[in-house]
Design a protein around this motif. Structure first.
Motif, PDB file in Angstrom:
ATOM      1  N   ARG A 140      19.036 -39.196   7.547  1.00 22.90           N
ATOM      2  CA  ARG A 140      18.263 -40.168   8.326  1.00 22.90           C
ATOM      3  C   ARG A 140      17.196 -39.448   9.149  1.00 22.90           C
ATOM      4  NH1 ARG A 140      20.524 -45.523  10.846  1.00 22.90           N
ATOM      5  NH2 ARG A 140      18.584 -46.369  11.644  1.00 22.90           N
ATOM      6  N   CYS A 141      17.567 -38.339   9.764  1.00 21.04           N
ATOM      7  CA  CYS A 141      16.593 -37.579  10.557  1.00 21.04           C
ATOM      8  C   CYS A 141      15.455 -37.052   9.676  1.00 21.04           C
ATOM      9  CB  CYS A 141      17.281 -36.423  11.263  1.00 21.04           C
ATOM     10  SG  CYS A 141      18.405 -36.906  12.594  1.00 21.04           S
ATOM     11  N   TRP A 142      15.796 -36.535   8.497  1.00 17.40           N
ATOM     12  CA  TRP A 142      14.752 -36.016   7.610  1.00 17.40           C
ATOM     13  C   TRP A 142      13.839 -37.138   7.129  1.00 17.40           C
ATOM     14  CZ3 TRP A 142      13.463 -31.472   8.355  1.00 17.40           C
ATOM     15  CH2 TRP A 142      14.350 -30.400   8.417  1.00 17.40           C
ATOM     16  N   ALA A 143      14.403 -38.322   6.886  1.00 18.69           N
ATOM     17  CA  ALA A 143      13.568 -39.441   6.452  1.00 18.69           C
ATOM     18  C   ALA A 143      12.532 -39.790   7.504  1.00 18.69           C
ATOM     19  CB  ALA A 143      14.442 -40.654   6.147  1.00 18.69           C
ATOM     20  N   GLY A 144      12.942 -39.763   8.766  1.00 18.74           N
ATOM     21  CA  GLY A 144      11.994 -40.039   9.846  1.00 18.74           C
ATOM     22  C   GLY A 144      10.915 -38.987   9.940  1.00 18.74           C
ATOM     23  N   ARG A 145      11.263 -37.747   9.663  1.00 19.19           N
ATOM     24  CA  ARG A 145      10.303 -36.654   9.795  1.00 19.19           C
ATOM     25  C   ARG A 145       9.350 -36.574   8.603  1.00 19.19           C
ATOM     26  NH1 ARG A 145      12.606 -31.984  13.187  1.00 19.19           N
ATOM     27  NH2 ARG A 145      13.747 -33.135  14.782  1.00 19.19           N
ATOM     28  N   THR A 146       9.844 -36.880   7.414  1.00 21.35           N
ATOM     29  CA  THR A 146       8.993 -36.803   6.235  1.00 21.35           C
ATOM     30  C   THR A 146       8.235 -38.102   5.993  1.00 21.35           C
ATOM     31  OG1 THR A 146      10.738 -37.579   4.736  1.00 21.35           O
ATOM     32  CG2 THR A 146      10.590 -35.191   5.134  1.00 21.35           C
ATOM     33  N   GLY A 147       8.702 -39.195   6.587  1.00 20.72           N
ATOM     34  CA  GLY A 147       8.105 -40.496   6.329  1.00 20.72           C
ATOM     35  C   GLY A 147       8.508 -41.090   4.994  1.00 20.72           C
ATOM     36  N   ASP A 148       9.537 -40.513   4.361  1.00 23.94           N
ATOM     37  CA  ASP A 148       9.991 -40.984   3.049  1.00 23.94           C
ATOM     38  C   ASP A 148      11.507 -41.111   3.090  1.00 23.94           C
ATOM     39  OD1 ASP A 148      10.698 -41.385   0.370  1.00 23.94           O
ATOM     40  OD2 ASP A 148       9.088 -40.099  -0.368  1.00 23.94           O
ATOM     41  N   ALA A 149      12.012 -42.326   2.913  1.00 23.29           N
ATOM     42  CA  ALA A 149      13.459 -42.581   3.004  1.00 23.29           C
ATOM     43  C   ALA A 149      14.160 -42.430   1.657  1.00 23.29           C
ATOM     44  CB  ALA A 149      13.699 -43.988   3.543  1.00 23.29           C
ATOM     45  N   THR A 150      13.499 -41.872   0.670  1.00 21.51           N
ATOM     46  CA  THR A 150      14.110 -41.683  -0.644  1.00 21.51           C
ATOM     47  C   THR A 150      14.728 -40.291  -0.732  1.00 21.51           C
ATOM     48  OG1 THR A 150      12.502 -43.163  -1.660  1.00 21.51           O
ATOM     49  CG2 THR A 150      13.724 -41.702  -3.126  1.00 21.51           C
ATOM     50  N   VAL A 151      15.986 -40.254  -1.183  1.00 18.77           N
ATOM     51  CA  VAL A 151      16.724 -39.001  -1.337  1.00 18.77           C
ATOM     52  C   VAL A 151      17.013 -38.782  -2.814  1.00 18.77           C
ATOM     53  CG1 VAL A 151      18.825 -37.733  -0.747  1.00 18.77           C
ATOM     54  CG2 VAL A 151      17.810 -39.323   0.916  1.00 18.77           C
ATOM     55  N   ALA A 152      16.626 -37.637  -3.331  1.00 21.77           N
ATOM     56  CA  ALA A 152      16.950 -37.271  -4.708  1.00 21.77           C
ATOM     57  C   ALA A 152      18.254 -36.496  -4.705  1.00 21.77           C
ATOM     58  CB  ALA A 152      15.829 -36.430  -5.314  1.00 21.77           C
ATOM     59  N   LEU A 153      19.214 -36.947  -5.502  1.00 26.59           N
ATOM     60  CA  LEU A 153      20.505 -36.286  -5.581  1.00 26.59           C
ATOM     61  C   LEU A 153      21.141 -36.603  -6.917  1.00 26.59           C
ATOM     62  CD1 LEU A 153      23.101 -38.212  -3.316  1.00 26.59           C
ATOM     63  CD2 LEU A 153      21.129 -39.228  -4.436  1.00 26.59           C
ATOM     64  N   HIS A 154      22.250 -35.956  -7.210  1.00 31.48           N
ATOM     65  CA  HIS A 154      22.937 -36.178  -8.479  1.00 31.48           C
ATOM     66  C   HIS A 154      23.759 -37.460  -8.401  1.00 31.48           C
ATOM     67  CE1 HIS A 154      25.327 -35.442 -12.082  1.00 31.48           C
ATOM     68  NE2 HIS A 154      24.507 -34.443 -12.377  1.00 31.48           N
ATOM     69  N   PRO A 155      23.844 -38.237  -9.489  1.00 27.50           N
ATOM     70  CA  PRO A 155      24.653 -39.458  -9.444  1.00 27.50           C
ATOM     71  C   PRO A 155      26.137 -39.202  -9.240  1.00 27.50           C
ATOM     72  CG  PRO A 155      23.870 -39.025 -11.682  1.00 27.50           C
ATOM     73  CD  PRO A 155      23.131 -38.095 -10.770  1.00 27.50           C
ATOM     74  N   LEU A 156      26.596 -37.970  -9.474  1.00 29.44           N
ATOM     75  CA  LEU A 156      27.989 -37.620  -9.212  1.00 29.44           C
ATOM     76  C   LEU A 156      28.184 -37.011  -7.830  1.00 29.44           C
ATOM     77  CD1 LEU A 156      29.126 -36.076 -12.634  1.00 29.44           C
ATOM     78  CD2 LEU A 156      29.651 -38.349 -11.721  1.00 29.44           C
ATOM     79  N   GLY A 171      22.374 -46.653   1.948  1.00 29.22           N
ATOM     80  CA  GLY A 171      21.547 -47.850   2.044  1.00 29.22           C
ATOM     81  C   GLY A 171      22.028 -48.807   3.105  1.00 29.22           C
ATOM     82  N   ALA A 172      23.347 -48.962   3.239  1.00 32.46           N
ATOM     83  CA  ALA A 172      23.895 -49.948   4.163  1.00 32.46           C
ATOM     84  C   ALA A 172      23.673 -49.570   5.620  1.00 32.46           C
ATOM     85  CB  ALA A 172      25.392 -50.123   3.900  1.00 32.46           C
ATOM     86  N   LEU A 173      23.742 -48.284   5.939  1.00 28.42           N
ATOM     87  CA  LEU A 173      23.683 -47.855   7.337  1.00 28.42           C
ATOM     88  C   LEU A 173      22.373 -47.185   7.718  1.00 28.42           C
ATOM     89  CD1 LEU A 173      27.258 -46.369   7.928  1.00 28.42           C
ATOM     90  CD2 LEU A 173      26.432 -48.653   8.469  1.00 28.42           C
ATOM     91  N   SER A 174      21.794 -46.457   6.801  1.00 31.66           N
ATOM     92  CA  SER A 174      20.670 -45.597   7.176  1.00 31.66           C
ATOM     93  C   SER A 174      19.350 -45.996   6.541  1.00 31.66           C
ATOM     94  CB  SER A 174      20.989 -44.138   6.799  1.00 31.66           C
ATOM     95  OG  SER A 174      22.163 -43.707   7.465  1.00 31.66           O
ATOM     96  N   GLY A 175      19.331 -47.039   5.742  1.00 29.70           N
ATOM     97  CA  GLY A 175      18.083 -47.467   5.130  1.00 29.70           C
ATOM     98  C   GLY A 175      17.533 -46.487   4.121  1.00 29.70           C
ATOM     99  N   LEU A 176      18.414 -45.664   3.550  1.00 26.99           N
ATOM    100  CA  LEU A 176      17.982 -44.667   2.583  1.00 26.99           C
ATOM    101  C   LEU A 176      18.103 -45.216   1.164  1.00 26.99           C
ATOM    102  CD1 LEU A 176      19.836 -41.587   4.115  1.00 26.99           C
ATOM    103  CD2 LEU A 176      17.423 -42.163   4.385  1.00 26.99           C
ATOM    104  N   ARG A 177      17.286 -44.684   0.291  1.00 24.98           N
ATOM    105  CA  ARG A 177      17.314 -45.047  -1.116  1.00 24.98           C
ATOM    106  C   ARG A 177      17.508 -43.774  -1.921  1.00 24.98           C
ATOM    107  NH1 ARG A 177      12.882 -45.061  -4.601  1.00 24.98           N
ATOM    108  NH2 ARG A 177      13.153 -46.277  -6.527  1.00 24.98           N
ATOM    109  N   THR A 178      18.285 -43.853  -3.007  1.00 26.84           N
ATOM    110  CA  THR A 178      18.557 -42.653  -3.791  1.00 26.84           C
ATOM    111  C   THR A 178      17.960 -42.750  -5.187  1.00 26.84           C
ATOM    112  OG1 THR A 178      20.699 -43.499  -4.573  1.00 26.84           O
ATOM    113  CG2 THR A 178      20.691 -42.201  -2.547  1.00 26.84           C
ATOM    114  N   VAL A 179      17.533 -41.590  -5.695  1.00 23.10           N
ATOM    115  CA  VAL A 179      17.077 -41.463  -7.075  1.00 23.10           C
ATOM    116  C   VAL A 179      17.773 -40.253  -7.686  1.00 23.10           C
ATOM    117  CG1 VAL A 179      14.845 -42.552  -6.670  1.00 23.10           C
ATOM    118  CG2 VAL A 179      15.067 -40.067  -6.397  1.00 23.10           C
ATOM    119  N   HIS A 180      17.829 -40.209  -9.023  1.00 22.29           N
ATOM    120  CA  HIS A 180      18.606 -39.188  -9.718  1.00 22.29           C
ATOM    121  C   HIS A 180      17.727 -38.379 -10.663  1.00 22.29           C
ATOM    122  CE1 HIS A 180      21.887 -42.461  -9.179  1.00 22.29           C
ATOM    123  NE2 HIS A 180      21.850 -41.672  -8.113  1.00 22.29           N
TER     124      HIS A 180
END
Length: 392
Positions: free
Chosen positions: A103-119, A131-140
């Motif tokens: 969440r802190c990094w999203a505020g600093r980068t201005g981008d709430a998308t996190v790239a990570l592995h689906p596992l 998504g439920a708590l921090s407003g983040l979105r994930t991509v794989h």
């Protein structure tokens, strides 16, 4: 796969509380195991062990911590030093620590998308918390059962503000990239102006594979989370380490998320004990895990279990997977019977695989497993397989 389906797949016992209790009692009572996690102890045993060792890591005449001072602050400083980071903050759980970090990094980068592995842990076990708590979105960047490559990160079609790498990637078999692959994937994220966060719940055990000290590994990331109970036998807790300004902001969010706990000295003491006792032993655990894995692989071939697999064949940490073509229920029953009837528990808990009649277990080799020879592993495996029903 839905969150509920994932939770069912990872539930180690059946629905019957009596079965769960029998399984736990069998593991706790086994005289020979490959690892003896703190969860196997009784409350009295845990309290006695903590009391006996506490004075080795902290002045027993020091006052208890209050809202994060005292021994908790000592632990934060110790871990920041081990990881070569400017500052660190203690959290009651790793789930909270990573929520706050991203969440802190999203505020600093201005981008709430996190790239990570689906596992990765947040995707498999996190109940959609990002998504439920921090407003983040994930991509794989990849769906392969390994960490993403530099090309996959570089060529991912969507922008993202943070690349999160779980080291090791537990659900894929505690796998790791090579050191150069890790360096390259971090560089690829930087080229996209993304920050890098390490989910280092088990980072402690990666030193042998990478051939680098902890601080050099951690230096690749902008922030790192580490756990104290997964590799270091602590009672729980986690630390988020990174730049001083990030950690200062993280402590504000820690309070907002309910993580500013009044007293945490038992957990902090157990973490310091783990750093002193278990951390230096991890290379020996990794080395012996490779002996155990090879003995299991050869033994499964000898007894002729079709489609059985040790993954990876050469463990990258002191943990690895064993896959067998049986239901989790049959394998858990064999595990319990072996422990009850022989005092030996070669395996612990089996988890249903992605198809019927296929299950896997996670094998951890720690202090209790160091005196097992390859022949003893083989003999225990033969005894275990004899307890399985005939394959249909």
């Amino acid at each position: 796969m839905t969150t509920r389906a994932r939770d069912q797949r990872h539930r180690p016992y059946g629905a019957d509380p009596e079965d769960r209790g029998r399984h736990a009692a069998a593991l706790r009572g086994a005289e020979r195991v490959l690892s003896r996690p703190s969860a196997d102890r009784t409350t009295g045993e845990s309290l006695a062990a903590l009391t006996a060792a506490a004075a080795e890591v902290h002045d027993p005449d020091d006052g208890v911590d209050v809202y994060g001072d005292g021994v908790v602050a000592v632990l934060e400083e110790r871990v920041a030093g081990l990881l070569g980071k400017e500052a660190a903050a203690f959290f009651p759980t790793g789930t909270m620590a990573q929520q706050v970090a991203l969440r802190c990094w999203a505020g600093r980068t201005g981008d709430a998308t996190v790239a990570l592995h689906p596992l990765a842990h947040p995707e498999v076990h996190g109940q959609s918390a990002f998504g439920a708590l921090s407003g983040l979105r994930t991509v794989h960047p990849t769906h392969e059962r390994r960490l993403p490559t530099a090309d996959e990160v570089h060529e991912h079609p969507e922008p993202f503000g943070t690349l999160m790498l779980e080291l090791p990637l537990r659900e894929a078999g505690f796998v790791l990239p090579s050191w150069q692959e890790l360096v390259d994937v971090v560089a690829a994220a930087r080229e996209r102006d993304a920050v890098v966060h390490f989910d280092g719940a088990r980072l402690w055990e990666c030193v042998t594979h990478f051939g680098r000290p902890l601080d050099e590994i951690a230096s690749l990331a902008d922030s790192v989370y580490v756990s104290f109970y997964k590799s270091l036998d602590g009672l729980g807790g986690a630390v988020l380490a990174g730049p001083e300004s990030l950690i200062a902001e993280a402590t504000v969010w820690r309070h907002r998320y309910g993580g500013r706990v009044f007293q945490q000295y038992p957990t902090a003491l157990s973490a310091l004990i783990g750093i002193d006792r278990e951390l230096p032993r991890l290379p020996a655990y990794v080395a012996h895990a490779r002996v155990v894995a090879e003995a299991l692989r050869k033994g499964l071939h000898t007894v002729g279990v079709p489609y059985a697999r040790v993954h990876p064949e050469v463990p990258m940490t002191h943990q690895f997977q064993v896959w067998l073509p049986r239901s989790a229920g049959e394998l858990n029953e064999a595990t319990v019977r072996q422990a009850e009837e022989t005092g030996t528990a070669l395996f612990r808990r089996w988890i249903a695989g992605p198809v019927p009649d296929l299950a896997y277990t996670e094998v951890t080799v720690a202090a209790a497993g160091l005196d097992w020879s390859a022949d003893e592993v083989h003999d225990a495996l033969v005894d275990f397989v004899r307890r399985l029903p005939p394959h249909a």
